[in-house]
Design an enzyme around this catalytic site. Structure first.
Site, PDB file in Angstrom:
ATOM      1  N   GLN A  83      -8.497  34.909  17.903  1.00  0.00           N
ATOM      2  CA  GLN A  83      -8.767  35.724  16.680  1.00  0.00           C
ATOM      3  C   GLN A  83     -10.318  36.314  16.759  1.00  0.00           C
ATOM      4  OE1 GLN A  83      -7.380  33.978  13.085  1.00  0.00           O
ATOM      5  NE2 GLN A  83      -5.213  33.411  14.089  1.00  0.00           N
ATOM      6  N   CYS A 119     -11.475  25.308  17.320  1.00  0.00           N
ATOM      7  CA  CYS A 119     -11.349  26.665  16.915  1.00  0.00           C
ATOM      8  C   CYS A 119     -11.297  26.560  15.318  1.00  0.00           C
ATOM      9  CB  CYS A 119      -9.970  27.008  17.703  1.00  0.00           C
ATOM     10  SG  CYS A 119      -9.547  28.818  16.984  1.00  0.00           S
ATOM     11  N   LEU A 226     -31.498  10.179  33.897  1.00  0.00           N
ATOM     12  CA  LEU A 226     -30.754  11.084  33.392  1.00  0.00           C
ATOM     13  C   LEU A 226     -29.428  11.345  34.288  1.00  0.00           C
ATOM     14  CD1 LEU A 226     -32.927  13.702  31.369  1.00  0.00           C
ATOM     15  CD2 LEU A 226     -31.966  11.382  30.278  1.00  0.00           C
ATOM     16  N   ILE A 232     -29.174  12.209  25.353  1.00  0.00           N
ATOM     17  CA  ILE A 232     -30.598  12.568  25.101  1.00  0.00           C
ATOM     18  C   ILE A 232     -30.519  13.756  24.612  1.00  0.00           C
ATOM     19  CG2 ILE A 232     -32.724  12.991  26.045  1.00  0.00           C
ATOM     20  CD1 ILE A 232     -32.452  10.454  27.785  1.00  0.00           C
ATOM     21  N   ARG A 380     -10.640   0.945  17.181  1.00  0.00           N
ATOM     22  CA  ARG A 380     -11.529   1.963  16.627  1.00  0.00           C
ATOM     23  C   ARG A 380     -10.819   2.602  15.398  1.00  0.00           C
ATOM     24  NH1 ARG A 380     -11.710   7.280  18.043  1.00  0.00           N
ATOM     25  NH2 ARG A 380     -13.989   7.315  18.442  1.00  0.00           N
ATOM     26  N   ARG A 870     -13.502  31.193   2.145  1.00  0.00           N
ATOM     27  CA  ARG A 870     -12.256  31.633   2.227  1.00  0.00           C
ATOM     28  C   ARG A 870     -11.260  30.988   1.008  1.00  0.00           C
ATOM     29  NH1 ARG A 870      -8.790  30.919   7.828  1.00  0.00           N
ATOM     30  NH2 ARG A 870      -7.281  32.636   7.362  1.00  0.00           N
ATOM     31  N   PHE A 872     -12.237  31.418  -1.774  1.00  0.00           N
ATOM     32  CA  PHE A 872     -13.265  31.401  -3.254  1.00  0.00           C
ATOM     33  C   PHE A 872     -13.015  30.286  -3.983  1.00  0.00           C
ATOM     34  CE2 PHE A 872     -15.344  34.891  -5.780  1.00  0.00           C
ATOM     35  CZ  PHE A 872     -16.653  34.909  -4.846  1.00  0.00           C
ATOM     36  N   ALA A1038     -11.502  38.476  -0.305  1.00  0.00           N
ATOM     37  CA  ALA A1038     -10.529  38.631  -1.072  1.00  0.00           C
ATOM     38  C   ALA A1038      -9.297  38.889  -0.675  1.00  0.00           C
ATOM     39  CB  ALA A1038     -11.016  39.178  -2.334  1.00  0.00           C
ATOM     40  N   GLU A1220      -6.572  34.561   2.745  1.00  0.00           N
ATOM     41  CA  GLU A1220      -7.170  33.431   1.710  1.00  0.00           C
ATOM     42  C   GLU A1220      -5.965  32.339   1.264  1.00  0.00           C
ATOM     43  OE1 GLU A1220     -11.050  34.632  -0.600  1.00  0.00           O
ATOM     44  OE2 GLU A1220      -9.233  35.529  -1.271  1.00  0.00           O
TER      45      GLU A1220
END
Length: 1277
Positions: A83, A119, A226, A232, A380, A870, A872, A1038, A1220
């Site tokens: 998109q 995404c 590293l 880090i 977990r 999105r 509003f 809108a 929306e």
């Protein structure tokens, strides 16, 4: 950064912390055993020096539209999986790497591979659909089931109408995958020598072999080692060397004696080795391996696991890292060389007693659980099931005396409850020698509650929830072990209803069932309107050729600007000292309010807005000044050195409740009312008062905000290449700031990498700052916000608090409702008053409540200003009335859908509470079809049965209708303009005032033009949005973009066709190009402006009267969830959506918008939670702390149906705006979770009415499912 410097901009920079996957590339290395190995990694965490001897393949390297596409690129585009396109190159490279390693992957392989790619647009389903075509499966039907059967074979066709289709794309004639054409590993990279790199701040050394590493460590004893660089991350300011050992520091697999792995072994390799061990040893002898694999599957992302090493994970000693607790419980040992001495340590002892960064960890030895009477488990709980740090993790191991249930040895470890790994020493000691029975469980939980202390000041808070997880994990372990002991020593059976608690939720690949109405058979095959055409830039986005603002090559002499922001919430600025910053290398200047040539302060609907704070700061993150430097790194470093002296000012407050206490509100205050509330309350059987809080939400568009400002050097002209949804407003604000006319400022917008309302207002201020820097220096200036700065400065969706009083009858009919809405507007008004107006205008949703009143107050606090997002204020206004309906149903003892149905608008002609006439006919159709397609009645019975047979897991289901206003309530915004040019070769160029940000506005505009001009879509091009071509355009917001732009394009094309009509009649045999040439020769203008003057919309707030919207989009949504009452985890099981989009111009784009909006709603209502410090600092900045929905959060069944035979006479070709409305449908998950919690509480004899705020996080779910563990915790916290 290196990729950009050589012009390879296809790899996108999304977060800088490996948390989004946008920068995924493939790294290949030569391995003497496996020859070439390929890994997907996040480029933002890969220091260039670490790639010594490696081959890097970016999205540009696998295919392009100029040469030949790779099948991965082609299929994600054809399946509508791109998109906005900003995440697409990362998705492509993750899948490409998988195919290099496994040309015939399973769907589970794909799910794991994409788990680290976020995404924000698509909802993931179309991406998966495109990539599933590489699987070795016979599924060809997009609506087929998980067993490979077509929907028709199952007698479960997605439609019974001949004009209904479920096929959004076709994979006919796609490029086949041909592994023989893959790139080979360059032989010149077969190197083993030492590499030494000296940078400005860091010295980097890559040893040639193990002996070289030991020698270097002795020479540079303080140098960190590293390998993956995932902990880090970006280099800090230290000047000491960093040593980069090989990732292959020994790997030996001896499954029956244990697994020995080198410290440089990646987590992905370790997982594969353990899986092989499980297969060879069998389930009973590989319990440790199973527990480790269970943990590894949820740990970080595939890309991070490919980079991160077992040594780094252990030595970092972060209690959030899940491996340490299970490794300690499994009695794994470490072989370590430190200061020239070799030692062997147990994991726990080493973690709590050593300096981690500067030791060399050579080997980790994990012993399999080969003993018959030994049991081990890992647990977990995180914000998100995958790709998220755990809140609490645990590893537990118990050994029993032979042929008994007497505990011989017990080890319990917890991470996330203290500054380091915690062992429950006292509890374990007290439980040893006891029988494994209910008495042990009771004593054990009491001991753990006393021993494990989580202080209220613990980082991240949640002390009660963490303590509850400590006890819940132990209870789960008790049940797991008891279940296995039952078969060995004849213990009492566990209650059957307890067993489901032992099964963790399984993440599944989403599968969808779609339906949409085909175009009429009479429609010309050349007419693209109504057909599921691919996004016009999808292929360019999949190849990395699509250009975003930060992909534009640097202009000669270009500078970079970095913001200097306030660290105080409310304070007087005493002084600003930039001298230290200005003395740094590469710094050109520092700008602040005094450098603004025009106005630093402007009025926004009579409310002042400052560009730079001058005398006083009113939030943390407010921009005070900016550093301008030669490079972005220099600008960032220097911005940190600007010294600002403050004097704190009182009061300081951040919440809605505090604002109410201080009576701190913006004007205007709004009210809408119909009927007579007093009469309604008098007639009611019952009165209910309550409230609902909805938290805010961060936009998390994949592309952060920014622009390039280029002064032209003549007459004050300025070009802006900007990521804006409202280019005209950006142009206006820059003109005010610089004191120059708008006609000298040109804003260019090619495309946005996501917007969602967040790139309307704040980008204008950023543009004005960059323009000020360009004005002062006379050079081009680039501004690109880092993800954390973007989240700090720009803010997001407003939190809301709704307080209500409602009167209702025994049958659930609502007679009166009085609702007061409070929103947190932040420190300045921004668009908060309009957001509140939209909330009030949507407070009735689809319900005919005869006596209804709403008050709206925007709270002024000392947080960054909240802004458009999105939907509003629509989702907030709608959700609060839905909460009212939900609570009324609970009080009446009625099903929620029944109460919703009885209160619904159903007359052919109805009036909203603001007296706008509409017909709810299609809303009722959506509702009824959703009930039918979701099999709602039957599933309610199944859920009731499930809940009766499962004590620790519960399910819930919820269905809601939707009536959503389309267009701007401020009527002057309802307009659109376009410019259509036809060239002599017959090609067509369109410019319009809309912004392409993934919603497909350009694609639809081309479809419309193609229909009218009767030319192929391939002959029509849209270059960019430009204020020089289309002035004074309204924002793309809108859900009105296609309505306005589409009508304008239609108008422009029709003007041209009217001019060409005499020639068409005179020369019917002419081709299009011949016709155009003839028109040119006849001096007929081949350029036309199109304009759409939309309806006048307005509301008289004094009279509660007015047509606020152009029309309404309708829909209905049903969702089912399952919760784990012991942890608060939940799984979204299934969602069915029926949406009225009128006559769809492009069903594929519309379905994509529905799915993407819904998934954004999943985040709003269940996962995404903004957290602030007591000082008003946003803590949840960046993907490591702020979690948006990932692939694991998508319901396995996500079905979207576009309503058949739905017309809309108000909009272009009877279509409807759709961007929306679907966000609100995420509330079905919220209310389904609430139903599931109510079922748990009902079973425990607790009230089914309970306070519950959005988002429904794991913490809130767990603590609402009250039981003996939460009560035990609550008594002592």
């Amino acid at each position: 950064m290196i990729l950009c410097s050589v012009g390879l901009t296809g790899t996108k920079y999304g977060c800088g912390g490996g948390g989004c996957g946008a920068c995924t590339v493939m790294v290949s290395r030569y391995d003497p055993i496996q020859e070439t190995v390929h890994w997907s990694v996040t480029a933002c965490l890969q220091p260039i020096c670490s790639l010594h001897g490696a081959a890097v393949v970016t999205v540009e390297g696998i295919g392009s539209t100029k040469t030949k596409l790779h099948p991965v690129q082609e299929r994600i585009a054809k399946a509508h999986g791109s998109q906005c396109g900003f995440c697409t190159p990362g998705m492509v490279m993750s899948m490409y790497t998988l195919l290099r390693n496994n040309p015939q992957p399973t769907t589970e392989d794909i799910r794991e591979t994409l788990g680290g790619n976020l995404c924000r647009c698509t909802g993931y389903r179309p991406i998966i659909d495109g990539f599933k075509t590489f699987c070795n499966t016979l599924i060809s039907c997009q609506n087929g089931d998980r067993n490979g059967k077509c929907c028709m074979e199952n007698s479960n066709s997605h439609n019974n109408e001949s004009d209904i289709s479920g096929e959004l794309f076709s994979m006919d004639n796609v490029l086949p995958l041909d592994p023989t054409q893959d790139l080979i590993f360059p032989p010149e990279l077969l190197v083993t020598e030492r590499l030494c790199f000296q940078g400005e701040k860091v010295r980097w050394i890559s040893p040639a072999d193990l002996k070289d590493l030991i020698k270097l460590k002795a020479e540079y004893s303080n140098a960190p080692l590293l390998v993956g660089n995932t902990t880090i991350g970006w280099f800090q300011e230290e000047v000491h060397p960093s040593i980069h050992p090989s990732t292959n520091i020994h790997l030996t697999t001896l499954f029956y004696l244990g697994v020995t792995v080198g410290a440089g072994c990646s987590l992905s390799v370790l997982k594969d080795v353990l899986l092989q061990g499980i297969e060879e040893l069998g389930p009973e002898k590989s319990r440790v391996y199973q527990a480790l694999v269970q943990t590894l599957q949820c740990l970080a992302s595939k890309q991070i696991r490919n980079m991160a090493t077992i040594g780094g994970n252990i030595l970092s000693a972060n209690p959030k890292y899940d491996l340490s607790s299970i490794l300690a419980a499994a009695e794994c040992t470490l072989h370590i060389v430190s200061n020239g001495n070799a030692n062997i340590f147990g994991i726990y002892l080493y973690i709590i007693s050593h300096n981690f960064l500067f030791a060399i960890l050579f080997f980790l030895i994990a012993n399999p659980c080969a003993l018959q009477w030994e049991f081990v488990s890992a647990f977990r709980q995180a914000q998100r099931r995958e790709f998220s740090f755990s809140i609490v993790n645990s590893g537990m191991r118990v050994t029993f005396r032979h042929d008994s249930n007497v505990v011989e040895n017990l080890d319990i470890f917890y991470g996330g409850v203290g500054p380091t790994l915690v062992k429950a020493r006292h509890t374990c000691k007290e439980l040893m020698g006891r029988k494994w029975d209910e008495k042990l469980l009771v004593v054990g939980t009491q001991l753990l509650e006393e021993e494990i202390y989580v202080p209220p000041t613990a980082p991240g808070g949640q002390e009660e929830y963490r303590k509850a997880l400590v006890l819940s994990f132990f209870f789960k372990f008790y049940m797991q072990v008891t279940l296995e002991l039952q078969q060995k020593v004849g213990m009492n059976d566990l209650p059957l209803e307890y067993l489901s608690a032992l099964k963790p939720f399984k993440n599944e690949v989403p599968q969808a069932n779609h339906s949409f109405q085909l175009v009429p058979e009479t429609q010309s095959s050349n007419d693209p309107v109504g057909r599921p055409n691919v996004h016009q830039a999808a292929l360019q986005q999949a190849t990395g050729e699509a250009v975003y603002y930060d992909d534009i090559p640097s202009v000669k002499g270009e500078l970079f600007v970095s913001m200097v922001t306030s660290t105080r919430a409310h304070a007087k600025i005493i002084s600003i000292d930039a001298s230290m910053a200005l003395a740094m290398s590469g710094v050109v200047t520092f700008i602040s309010a005094k450098d603004v040539p025009g106005q630093n302060r402007r009025l926004w609907f009579n409310n002042p807005e400052e560009l730079f704070a001058e005398e006083e700061v009113i939030c943390v993150g407010q921009i005070i000044g900016a550093i301008v430097a030669e490079t972005r790194e220099q600008a960032k470093r220097a911005a940190e050195q600007v010294d600002i002296t403050y004097e704190d000012i009182q009061p300081v407050f951040f919440t809605i409740e505090e604002a109410i206490e201080h009576q701190s509100f913006f004007d205007p205050k709004r009210k809408l009312e119909r009927g007579n509330l007093e009469e309604g309350f008098e007639k009611a059987d019952h009165i209910l008062e309550g409230e609902l809080y909805m938290g805010g939400q961060e936009h998390f568009y994949m592309e952060t905000q920014g622009l390039i400002a280029i002064p032209k050097g003549e007459a004050g002209e300025l070009e802006l290449y900007v990521a804006s949804q409202h280019a005209a407003y950006t142009q206006e604000v820059v003109g005010i700031t610089l004191g120059i006319d708008s006609n000298k400022i040109t804003c260019h917008v090619k495309r946005l990498g996501g917007g969602f309302g967040g790139k309307v207002m704040k980008i204008a201020s950023l543009s004005a700052i960059a323009a000020t820097a360009a004005y002062k220096t006379g050079r081009a200036v680039r501004c690109v916000l880092e993800r954390e700065d973007d989240m700090l400065i720009t803010s997001g969706r407003s939190p809301f608090l709704g307080k209500y009083k409602v009167g209702y009858l025994n049958d659930g009919t609502i007679l009166a409702a009085d609702i007061t809405y409070y929103s947190n507007g932040g420190c300045t008004l921004d668009e908060s008053s309009f957001i509140m107006e939209k909330a009030l205008l949507h407070m009735d949703n689809g319900y005919k409540i005869p006596n209804l009143r709403g008050h709206g107050l925007v709270c002024k606090t000392y947080l960054p200003s909240y802004t458009a997002f999105r939907g509003f204020g629509g989702p907030q206004g709608l959700t609060i009335i839905e909460s009212v309906l939900h609570e009324v149903a609970a009080r009446c003892g009625l099903p929620a859908h029944q109460v919703r149905d009885i209160n619904m608008y159903k007359d052919e002609k109805c009036y909203t509470h603001h007296k706008q006439l509409f017909s709810p006919h299609d809303m009722v159709r959506c509702w009824n079809e959703c009930l039918e397609k979701s099999d709602y009645t039957h599933r309610c019975l199944s859920i009731k049965q499930f809940n009766a047979h499962n004590h620790w897991k519960k399910r819930g289901i919820s269905i809601v209708p939707l009536k959503f206003g389309i267009g701007f309530s401020k009527g002057f915004y309802n307009q659109g303009a376009a410019l259509v040019n036809i060239y002599k070769d017959g090609s067509v160029l369109i410019s319009h005032g809309g912004t392409e940000m993934g919603q497909g506005i350009n694609t639809k505009a081309i479809q419309i033009a193609s229909r009218i001009l009767k030319v192929p879509m391939s002959s029509i091009h849209i270059k960019e949005t430009c204020t020089g071509n289309v002035p004074n355009a309204a924002p793309s917001a809108a859900s009105f973009g296609t309505d306005a732009v589409g009508m304008a394009v239609k108008d422009g094309c029709e003007k041209l066709m009217r001019r060409l009509e005499p020639l068409i009649k005179k020369h019917p045999q002419f081709t299009w190009q011949q016709l155009v040439v003839e028109a040119y020769c006849q001096k007929i203008s081949l350029s036309a402006t199109g304009f759409f003057m939309g309806p006048h919309t307005s509301v008289d707030w004094e009279k509660s009267d007015g047509n606020a919207y152009y029309y309404f989009t309708f829909g209905a949504c049903c969702s089912e969830v399952e919760i784990d009452c012991l942890t608060g985890d939940h799984k979204n099981i299934r969602t069915d959506i029926v949406m009225d989009v009128g006559r769809s111009i492009n069903p594929a784009l519309d379905v994509g918008q529905v799915e993407g909006g819904f998934v954004q709603g999943i985040g709003l209502y269940t996962i995404e939670e903004l957290q602030f410090s007591p000082e008003g600092v946003l803590l949840t900045r960046g993907p490591s702390r702020y979690k948006i929905p990932a692939l694991c959060d998508i319901p396995p069944q996500l079905n979207v149906h576009l309503l058949r035979n739905a017309d809309n006479p108000h909009a272009i070709y009877s279509s409807k705006g759709i961007g929306e409305p679907p966000v609100f449908f995420g509330c079905t998950l919220f209310f389904a979770i609430k139903e599931a919690i109510a079922a748990a509480r009902r079973e425990r004899g607790l009230s089914e009415s309970f306070p519950f705020s959005s988002p429904a996080t794991a913490e809130k779910i767990r603590m609402a499912c009250e039981d003996c563990f939460t009560r035990m915790v609550g008594e002592h916290c």
